[in-house]
Design a protein around this motif. Structure first.
Motif, PDB file in Angstrom:
ATOM      1  N   LEU A   1      -3.098  -2.759  18.291  1.00 44.66           N
ATOM      2  CA  LEU A   1      -3.633  -1.484  17.407  1.00 44.66           C
ATOM      3  C   LEU A   1      -3.876  -1.762  16.061  1.00 44.66           C
ATOM      4  O   LEU A   1      -4.070  -1.185  15.136  1.00 44.66           O
ATOM      5  N   GLY A   2      -3.438  -3.289  15.643  1.00 47.37           N
ATOM      6  CA  GLY A   2      -3.657  -3.723  14.228  1.00 47.37           C
ATOM      7  C   GLY A   2      -2.651  -3.261  13.199  1.00 47.37           C
ATOM      8  O   GLY A   2      -3.078  -3.018  12.119  1.00 47.37           O
ATOM      9  N   CYS A   3      -1.481  -2.933  13.544  1.00 52.45           N
ATOM     10  CA  CYS A   3      -0.572  -2.288  12.615  1.00 52.45           C
ATOM     11  C   CYS A   3       0.747  -3.342  12.864  1.00 52.45           C
ATOM     12  O   CYS A   3       0.799  -4.241  13.388  1.00 52.45           O
ATOM     13  N   GLY A   4       1.667  -2.892  12.037  1.00 49.52           N
ATOM     14  CA  GLY A   4       3.013  -3.897  11.916  1.00 49.52           C
ATOM     15  C   GLY A   4       4.200  -3.162  13.072  1.00 49.52           C
ATOM     16  O   GLY A   4       4.160  -1.815  13.406  1.00 49.52           O
ATOM     17  N   ALA A   5       4.872  -3.984  13.661  1.00 51.05           N
ATOM     18  CA  ALA A   5       5.748  -3.895  14.514  1.00 51.05           C
ATOM     19  C   ALA A   5       6.773  -2.901  13.578  1.00 51.05           C
ATOM     20  O   ALA A   5       7.133  -3.021  12.268  1.00 51.05           O
ATOM     21  N   GLY A   6       7.359  -1.814  14.423  1.00 47.04           N
ATOM     22  CA  GLY A   6       8.036  -0.918  13.596  1.00 47.04           C
ATOM     23  C   GLY A   6       7.523   0.473  12.971  1.00 47.04           C
ATOM     24  O   GLY A   6       7.974   1.255  12.543  1.00 47.04           O
ATOM     25  N   GLU A   7       6.098   0.281  12.664  1.00 45.64           N
ATOM     26  CA  GLU A   7       5.270   1.262  12.137  1.00 45.64           C
ATOM     27  C   GLU A   7       5.312   2.595  13.141  1.00 45.64           C
ATOM     28  O   GLU A   7       5.413   2.367  14.375  1.00 45.64           O
TER      29      GLU A   7
END
Length: 255
Positions: free
Chosen positions: A213-219
């Protein structure tokens, strides 16, 4: 040369109606008989139902009674009337319902892109088997799919389909699918989705989904859990979709 089977007897519907419990109102008995023809797949979204006059004659009921029952089935979302074309079994229009909640770079309703990341058959785990009403060790076709808009990732979906119900789809392979799955279910496996229930939750994104998804882990990600069913109520598809919370938008008009 294969002979064409004769058309059903004009009395077949009448005989079926006469075999029902006459303590029940006529329209209730007729509705159950028509429902059976929908549930068993005798009538499908691809072909219109027989005309009202033909159906009324077949069951030996008045046109008014027949219209009342058809109207009830339309109100229940099982049938739909297409102006100038007849009455059809209704397809559930769910393919766009998830994507309209997630906007990424575009606010229009163009068809999202679709890429199959995983395609395999395997025994269902206990949770999936329970949700799909399968037995221990029953196999499912599992898919992981990435949905995109303007080349940007929007949704990651894990999908489970019961076998052998979807065996023709499994044999056809992922290249036979288009961007919308439900038409493929119907065309390739003869399975028509009649409706679905969904649950929406928020959770922290794991590393695998974050990469896609192109986001950070934990977001935060929005998780939509859907169980789709056939017209007879049997489970057809379990789908868990995840999308970035910062692209999620929910809107409903209340009147």
């Amino acid at each position: 040369m294969t002979s064409t089977p004769p058309p059903p007897s004009p009395q077949s519907g009448r005989a079926a109606l006469e075999a029902t419990d006459d303590r029940l109102p006529l329209h209730v008995r007729l509705r159950e008989l028509l429902l059976d023809r929908i549930r068993t797949g005798e009538w499908t979204p691809a072909t219109p139902l027989p005309g009202e006059i033909a159906l009324a004659d077949d069951y030996g009921v008045s046109k008014g009674t027949l219209r009342r029952v058809l109207g009830e089935l339309v109100d229940q979302g099982l049938l739909e009337r297409r102006r100038g074309d007849g009455t059809y079994v209704r397809r559930a229009r769910l393919d766009h319902s998830l994507h309209r909640f997630f906007r990424h770079g575009s606010a229009d309703d163009t068809l999202p892109g679709s890429r199959i990341l995983r395609w395999e058959t395997a025994p269902a785990d206990a949770e999936v088997a329970g949700r799909l009403e399968l037995g221990p060790g029953d196999e499912v076709l599992t898919l992981r799919r990435l949905r995109t808009r303007d080349e940007s990732p929007v949704l990651v979906e894990d999908i489970w389909l019961p076998l052998p119900r979807f065996a023709p789809l499994a044999e056809a392979g992922p290249d036979a699918l288009g961007p919308l799955l439900y038409p493929a279910y119907e065309k390739l496996a003869g399975q028509v989705v009649g409706g679905a229930s969904e649950d929406l939750t928020i959770r922290a994104c794991d590393q695998a989904d974050a990469t896609l998804l192109g986001c950070g882990a934990g977001e935060p990600v929005v998780v939509i859990d859907r169980l789709a069913r056939a017209h007879d109520g049997s489970p057809l598809e379990l789908r868990v979709s995840r999308g970035r919370a910062d692209t999620f938008r929910y809107r409903i008009e209340l009147t």
